[in-house]
Scaffold this motif. Structure first.
Motif: not given
Length: 205
Positions: A114-123
């Motif tokens: 994970l990284n902080c650039d992920h949106n909710l779906i990507e998370f």
């Protein structure tokens, strides 16, 4: 964080990590408990006392015995006893965790996915990958364990017990020694009155 949790999540409880609590005790009050050691004192309060009244009695006895009623660290720590002492947290669900080591380990594992650039779906897509990899490794470990169990050649009580204790490699060495010992035969005996000396012959092919 401690102040924010009851505001954002009013039905939850903030608890202290018992491992960090013990480390801080070693740091701040070791000199007070030289006769029994910090862990000898605090492990009782963390793990053994499950009654509030008993906790108060034991705490007061400890403070009086070591003349520690004016110790600032102890005063602060016992002032938030509801966050770490067993009688006060016994009804708080914590998934069996009393330290932050498990969550810290899992957080470190998540960083690879994970990284902080992920949106909710990507998370959630990446989080599912984390769960899949964890479950796969658990299944892999269970399979390897079932395939590598030590084979007991002679089902004696001793070998059966050792098979549950030793690793496969160590058990095989132990079992070989054990089998050789029961195949040995006594070929000579010398008794000098105080002791008996046996001569053993090993039948090794």
């Amino acid at each position: 964080m401690a102040k924010a949790i009851p505001i954002v999540m009013p039905n939850t409880n903030h608890r202290l990590c018992t491992w960090h609590l013990m480390q801080n005790a070693v740091k701040h009050v070791s000199s007070l408990f030289r006769d029994v050691g910090v862990k000898g004192v605090f492990s009782k309060f963390i793990h053994q006392i499950d009654d509030e009244e008993e906790f108060k009695i034991q705490r007061d006895q400890m403070l009086d015995r070591y003349d520690a009623r004016n110790n600032h660290w102890l005063e602060q720590t016992f002032g938030v006893k509801e966050k770490w002492e067993w009688p006060y947290i016994i009804n708080s669900w914590a998934a069996g965790m009393s330290t932050t080591q498990l969550s810290e380990s899992f957080n470190a594992f998540l960083k690879d996915y994970l990284n902080c650039d992920h949106n909710l779906i990507e998370f959630f897509m990446h989080f599912e990958r984390v769960l899949y990899d964890k479950r796969y490794k658990e299944l892999e470990s269970e399979y390897n364990l079932s395939q590598k169990l030590p084979r007991v050649s002679i089902p004696t009580l001793m070998l059966t017990q050792m098979a549950d204790i030793y690793t496969k490699t160590i058990f095989e060495e132990f079992q070989n020694e054990y089998v050789q010992s029961i195949e040995a035969s006594i070929v000579g005996t010398i008794n000098d009155g105080e002791s008996t000396i046996f001569t053993i012959q090993m039948d090794i092919d």
